[in-house]
Design a protein around this motif. Structure first.
Motif, mmCIF file in Angstrom:
data_model
loop_
_atom_site.group_PDB
_atom_site.id
_atom_site.type_symbol
_atom_site.label_atom_id
_atom_site.label_comp_id
_atom_site.label_asym_id
_atom_site.label_seq_id
_atom_site.Cartn_x
_atom_site.Cartn_y
_atom_site.Cartn_z
ATOM 1 N N UNK A 1 -5.644 8.957 7.981
ATOM 2 C CA UNK A 1 -4.820 9.211 6.798
ATOM 3 C C UNK A 1 -5.312 8.426 5.586
ATOM 4 N N UNK A 2 -6.610 8.119 5.574
ATOM 5 C CA UNK A 2 -7.197 7.358 4.465
ATOM 6 C C UNK A 2 -8.384 8.121 3.875
ATOM 7 N N UNK B 1 0.838 -1.176 0.000
ATOM 8 C CA UNK B 1 0.000 0.000 0.000
ATOM 9 C C UNK B 1 0.885 1.242 0.000
ATOM 10 N N UNK B 2 0.549 2.201 -0.845
ATOM 11 C CA UNK B 2 1.231 3.486 -0.898
ATOM 12 C C UNK B 2 0.405 4.493 -0.112
ATOM 13 N N UNK B 3 1.066 5.378 0.597
ATOM 14 C CA UNK B 3 0.361 6.390 1.377
ATOM 15 C C UNK B 3 0.167 7.660 0.557
ATOM 16 N N UNK B 4 -0.878 8.407 0.887
ATOM 17 C CA UNK B 4 -1.105 9.723 0.290
ATOM 18 C C UNK B 4 -0.087 10.698 0.852
ATOM 19 N N UNK C 1 -5.559 11.631 -9.519
ATOM 20 C CA UNK C 1 -4.682 10.537 -9.100
ATOM 21 C C UNK C 1 -5.206 9.194 -9.571
ATOM 22 N N UNK C 2 -4.280 8.319 -9.963
ATOM 23 C CA UNK C 2 -4.609 6.927 -10.239
ATOM 24 C C UNK C 2 -4.664 6.215 -8.896
ATOM 25 N N UNK C 3 -5.696 5.388 -8.729
ATOM 26 C CA UNK C 3 -5.920 4.754 -7.433
ATOM 27 C C UNK C 3 -6.232 3.275 -7.586
ATOM 28 N N UNK C 4 -6.077 2.585 -6.473
ATOM 29 C CA UNK C 4 -6.560 1.226 -6.302
ATOM 30 C C UNK C 4 -7.739 1.307 -5.352
ATOM 31 N N UNK C 5 -8.808 0.562 -5.663
ATOM 32 C CA UNK C 5 -9.989 0.506 -4.802
ATOM 33 C C UNK C 5 -9.861 -0.717 -3.905
ATOM 34 N N UNK C 6 -9.780 -0.498 -2.607
ATOM 35 C CA UNK C 6 -9.671 -1.589 -1.632
ATOM 36 C C UNK C 6 -10.937 -1.641 -0.792
ATOM 37 N N UNK C 7 -11.442 -2.832 -0.575
ATOM 38 C CA UNK C 7 -12.578 -2.974 0.323
ATOM 39 C C UNK C 7 -12.136 -2.584 1.723
ATOM 40 N N UNK C 8 -12.897 -1.707 2.341
ATOM 41 C CA UNK C 8 -12.592 -1.325 3.718
ATOM 42 C C UNK C 8 -12.965 -2.478 4.641
ATOM 43 N N UNK D 1 -11.739 2.008 0.277
ATOM 44 C CA UNK D 1 -10.596 2.849 0.618
ATOM 45 C C UNK D 1 -9.873 3.150 -0.691
ATOM 46 N N UNK D 2 -9.550 4.416 -0.907
ATOM 47 C CA UNK D 2 -8.850 4.855 -2.106
ATOM 48 C C UNK D 2 -7.356 4.912 -1.789
ATOM 49 N N UNK D 3 -6.566 4.129 -2.514
ATOM 50 C CA UNK D 3 -5.132 4.108 -2.290
ATOM 51 C C UNK D 3 -4.410 4.583 -3.546
ATOM 52 N N UNK D 4 -3.476 5.517 -3.405
ATOM 53 C CA UNK D 4 -2.767 5.999 -4.592
ATOM 54 C C UNK D 4 -1.893 4.907 -5.195
ATOM 55 N N UNK D 5 -1.774 4.954 -6.531
ATOM 56 C CA UNK D 5 -0.897 3.993 -7.241
ATOM 57 C C UNK D 5 0.318 4.733 -7.752
#
Length: 123
Positions: free
Chosen positions: A42-43, A1-4, A75-82, A119-123
């Protein structure tokens, strides 16, 4: 996982709305859908009022990635189930941010909507 980074996290989290484009099977992006976005810690999170049956949510299931734009950030993101353990903080964030939409905010606080929390995670 990459942080914002702090700047993008703050800008997107403060934005009233977010445009989300999910990726199709062929890698192209679907048309943007405008929705609410919240920051919890931070999410960043989004939910479908229609739950997992919502059309835009179903679109995120293909590759679980796409692009968002909000607060001047694209931003390009990955969609993760919370995780269900995150739902209470996300509920609180929705209540705080969108409380001025009294009759509408409750729609993103139902069990059906909670099940679609991404949860939106940056790629």
């Amino acid at each position: 996982m990459t942080d914002w980074n702090d700047s993008d996290l703050g800008s997107i989290g403060a934005a009233e709305e977010l445009d989300l484009e999910s990726e199709r099977a062929d890698g192209s992006l679907r048309s943007p859908v405008t929705m609410w976005v919240v920051r919890a810690g931070d999410q960043l999170y989004v939910r479908s009022v229609k739950g997992v049956e919502g059309p835009w949510y179903r679109g995120t299931r293909t590759h679980q990635q796409g692009r968002i734009e909000a607060g001047g950030v694209r931003a390009d993101v990955t969609f993760r189930d919370a995780d269900p353990g995150e739902y209470a903080d996300v509920d609180t964030a929705y209540r705080q941010k969108y409380s001025h939409y009294t009759s509408i905010v409750e729609h993103v606080l139902t069990d059906r909507a909670r099940a679609s929390t991404l949860r939106l995670e940056p790629r």
